[in-house]
Design a protein around this motif. Sequence first.
Motif, PDB file in Angstrom:
ATOM      1  N   ASN A  61      14.641 101.452 -17.780  1.00  0.00           N
ATOM      2  CA  ASN A  61      15.732 100.677 -18.378  1.00  0.00           C
ATOM      3  C   ASN A  61      16.893 100.537 -17.383  1.00  0.00           C
ATOM      4  O   ASN A  61      17.919 101.214 -17.454  1.00  0.00           O
ATOM      5  N   LEU A  62      16.698  99.617 -16.436  1.00  0.00           N
ATOM      6  CA  LEU A  62      17.640  99.504 -15.322  1.00  0.00           C
ATOM      7  C   LEU A  62      19.030  99.063 -15.774  1.00  0.00           C
ATOM      8  O   LEU A  62      20.041  99.533 -15.243  1.00  0.00           O
ATOM      9  N   ALA A  63      19.100  98.183 -16.777  1.00  0.00           N
ATOM     10  CA  ALA A  63      20.420  97.732 -17.256  1.00  0.00           C
ATOM     11  C   ALA A  63      21.191  98.910 -17.844  1.00  0.00           C
ATOM     12  O   ALA A  63      22.381  99.096 -17.570  1.00  0.00           O
ATOM     13  N   SER A  64      20.504  99.713 -18.631  1.00  0.00           N
ATOM     14  CA  SER A  64      21.170 100.846 -19.265  1.00  0.00           C
ATOM     15  C   SER A  64      21.554 101.917 -18.237  1.00  0.00           C
ATOM     16  O   SER A  64      22.614 102.557 -18.354  1.00  0.00           O
ATOM     17  N   ARG A  65      20.709 102.094 -17.234  1.00  0.00           N
ATOM     18  CA  ARG A  65      21.069 103.031 -16.158  1.00  0.00           C
ATOM     19  C   ARG A  65      22.359 102.594 -15.496  1.00  0.00           C
ATOM     20  O   ARG A  65      23.234 103.401 -15.181  1.00  0.00           O
ATOM     21  N   ARG A  66      22.454 101.300 -15.279  1.00  0.00           N
ATOM     22  CA  ARG A  66      23.656 100.741 -14.636  1.00  0.00           C
ATOM     23  C   ARG A  66      24.900 100.970 -15.517  1.00  0.00           C
ATOM     24  O   ARG A  66      25.966 101.320 -15.017  1.00  0.00           O
ATOM     25  N   VAL A  67      24.729 100.769 -16.812  1.00  0.00           N
ATOM     26  CA  VAL A  67      25.857 100.985 -17.737  1.00  0.00           C
ATOM     27  C   VAL A  67      26.301 102.450 -17.661  1.00  0.00           C
ATOM     28  O   VAL A  67      27.497 102.745 -17.580  1.00  0.00           O
ATOM     29  N   ALA A  68      25.334 103.386 -17.656  1.00  0.00           N
ATOM     30  CA  ALA A  68      25.681 104.813 -17.578  1.00  0.00           C
ATOM     31  C   ALA A  68      26.434 105.106 -16.275  1.00  0.00           C
ATOM     32  O   ALA A  68      27.438 105.825 -16.274  1.00  0.00           O
ATOM     33  N   GLU A  69      25.944 104.533 -15.176  1.00  0.00           N
ATOM     34  CA  GLU A  69      26.638 104.751 -13.886  1.00  0.00           C
ATOM     35  C   GLU A  69      28.067 104.224 -13.948  1.00  0.00           C
ATOM     36  O   GLU A  69      29.011 104.889 -13.524  1.00  0.00           O
ATOM     37  N   LYS A  70      28.211 103.004 -14.488  1.00  0.00           N
ATOM     38  CA  LYS A  70      29.550 102.402 -14.566  1.00  0.00           C
ATOM     39  C   LYS A  70      30.439 103.180 -15.535  1.00  0.00           C
ATOM     40  O   LYS A  70      31.656 103.078 -15.494  1.00  0.00           O
ATOM     41  N   ASN A  71      29.807 103.963 -16.400  1.00  0.00           N
ATOM     42  CA  ASN A  71      30.559 104.805 -17.336  1.00  0.00           C
ATOM     43  C   ASN A  71      30.845 106.182 -16.741  1.00  0.00           C
ATOM     44  O   ASN A  71      31.221 107.107 -17.449  1.00  0.00           O
ATOM     45  N   GLY A  72      30.644 106.310 -15.438  1.00  0.00           N
ATOM     46  CA  GLY A  72      30.990 107.563 -14.761  1.00  0.00           C
ATOM     47  C   GLY A  72      30.010 108.689 -14.998  1.00  0.00           C
ATOM     48  O   GLY A  72      30.349 109.858 -14.830  1.00  0.00           O
ATOM     49  N   MET A  73      28.788 108.338 -15.382  1.00  0.00           N
ATOM     50  CA  MET A  73      27.797 109.385 -15.654  1.00  0.00           C
ATOM     51  C   MET A  73      26.890 109.595 -14.440  1.00  0.00           C
ATOM     52  O   MET A  73      26.638 108.669 -13.680  1.00  0.00           O
ATOM     53  N   THR A  74      26.377 110.808 -14.335  1.00  0.00           N
ATOM     54  CA  THR A  74      25.558 111.190 -13.189  1.00  0.00           C
ATOM     55  C   THR A  74      24.152 111.542 -13.663  1.00  0.00           C
ATOM     56  O   THR A  74      24.012 112.295 -14.631  1.00  0.00           O
ATOM     57  N   SER A 111      23.812 110.558 -21.726  1.00  0.00           N
ATOM     58  CA  SER A 111      23.089 109.369 -22.168  1.00  0.00           C
ATOM     59  C   SER A 111      21.628 109.573 -21.781  1.00  0.00           C
ATOM     60  O   SER A 111      21.334 110.058 -20.678  1.00  0.00           O
ATOM     61  N   LEU A 112      20.744 109.244 -22.699  1.00  0.00           N
ATOM     62  CA  LEU A 112      19.299 109.394 -22.493  1.00  0.00           C
ATOM     63  C   LEU A 112      18.720 108.023 -22.227  1.00  0.00           C
ATOM     64  O   LEU A 112      18.810 107.132 -23.077  1.00  0.00           O
ATOM     65  N   ILE A 113      18.135 107.848 -21.038  1.00  0.00           N
ATOM     66  CA  ILE A 113      17.761 106.492 -20.636  1.00  0.00           C
ATOM     67  C   ILE A 113      16.331 106.461 -20.106  1.00  0.00           C
ATOM     68  O   ILE A 113      15.965 107.238 -19.207  1.00  0.00           O
ATOM     69  N   HIS A 114      15.561 105.571 -20.696  1.00  0.00           N
ATOM     70  CA  HIS A 114      14.183 105.345 -20.248  1.00  0.00           C
ATOM     71  C   HIS A 114      14.206 105.005 -18.758  1.00  0.00           C
ATOM     72  O   HIS A 114      15.040 104.208 -18.302  1.00  0.00           O
ATOM     73  N   LEU A 115      13.250 105.620 -18.046  1.00  0.00           N
ATOM     74  CA  LEU A 115      13.154 105.435 -16.594  1.00  0.00           C
ATOM     75  C   LEU A 115      13.241 103.966 -16.163  1.00  0.00           C
ATOM     76  O   LEU A 115      13.854 103.638 -15.159  1.00  0.00           O
ATOM     77  N   GLU A 153      21.087 113.680 -14.039  1.00  0.00           N
ATOM     78  CA  GLU A 153      20.943 115.137 -13.878  1.00  0.00           C
ATOM     79  C   GLU A 153      19.502 115.572 -13.734  1.00  0.00           C
ATOM     80  O   GLU A 153      19.181 116.442 -12.944  1.00  0.00           O
ATOM     81  N   LYS A 154      18.629 114.991 -14.548  1.00  0.00           N
ATOM     82  CA  LYS A 154      17.221 115.416 -14.499  1.00  0.00           C
ATOM     83  C   LYS A 154      16.368 114.411 -15.248  1.00  0.00           C
ATOM     84  O   LYS A 154      16.875 113.590 -16.015  1.00  0.00           O
ATOM     85  N   GLU A 155      15.069 114.521 -15.007  1.00  0.00           N
ATOM     86  CA  GLU A 155      14.125 113.729 -15.789  1.00  0.00           C
ATOM     87  C   GLU A 155      13.475 114.641 -16.808  1.00  0.00           C
ATOM     88  O   GLU A 155      13.228 115.818 -16.543  1.00  0.00           O
ATOM     89  N   THR A 156      13.221 114.079 -17.989  1.00  0.00           N
ATOM     90  CA  THR A 156      12.519 114.841 -19.012  1.00  0.00           C
ATOM     91  C   THR A 156      11.629 113.891 -19.802  1.00  0.00           C
ATOM     92  O   THR A 156      11.540 112.699 -19.476  1.00  0.00           O
TER      93      THR A 156
END
Length: 172
Positions: free
Chosen positions: A134-147, A128-132, A149-152
């Motif tokens: 975008n805290l709600a979306s970061r949370r969704v990715a975490e709850k979806n078991g995602m880690t 998942s590609l998430i704007h730095l 990996e890097k910033e780009t």
Amino acid sequence: MPTLHTPRLLLRSFATEDLEQMAELMADKDFMRFSFGVFSRERTAEFLEKMRARDRANLPSQFGVISREDNRLIGYCGFFSQTVDDIEELEIGYRIDPAYWGRGLATEAARAVRDHGFHELQLSRLISLIHLENLASRRVAEKNGMTPEKETVFRGFPTIVFGAHPAERNGR
Ligand SMILES: CC(C)(COP(=O)(O)OP(=O)(O)OC[C@H]1O[C@@H](n2cnc3c(N)ncnc32)[C@H](O)[C@@H]1OP(=O)(O)O)[C@@H](O)C(=O)NCCC(=O)NCCS
């Protein structure tokens, strides 16, 4: 794409009849947060046609997200093909009607999409590609078991690449 069932949602392929409701959503600046901005009706039609073309070609695509409670189309969640730092990846992307935020629905949809990707489509990796910011979306990715990996930089935006592999079973 098959229809996916979760306790509160149906995720199904887009149909041409979805244009009215999707055009309304994509004209909403909150629904389109962290993108280049709202879509016209024409751009929404192009988006839907692109997803339907992927469906016809049997490529992983976006699902329309239906709220079972009221049978409304409330957004999309599914797969986008993306090139990130010169690597072809499949992304889980999502946008949900602001009227339905904060109820865990994006997480419910994203988990169903992830499971479909790993179990039925036998994918070995999803991102998942998430704007730095975008805290709600970061949370969704975490709850979806995602880690993370890097910033780009993706399409000019500072972006965190979240990744997941089938073996990672946290966040379920
Ligand atoms: C991101 C989005 C899909 C989340 O939808 P949602 O259905 O509200 O998501 P959920 O309820 O499943 O989870 C949201 C989580 O973010 C948290 N959250 C929401 N706003 C937050 C904020 N400003 N700061 C920190 N956390 C926040 C919620 O508390 C919740 O976490 P919790 O369960 O630990 O409490 C929705 O906000 C959206 O469509 N945003 C615009 C489009 C977008 O940004 N899409 C993602 C592009 S990568």
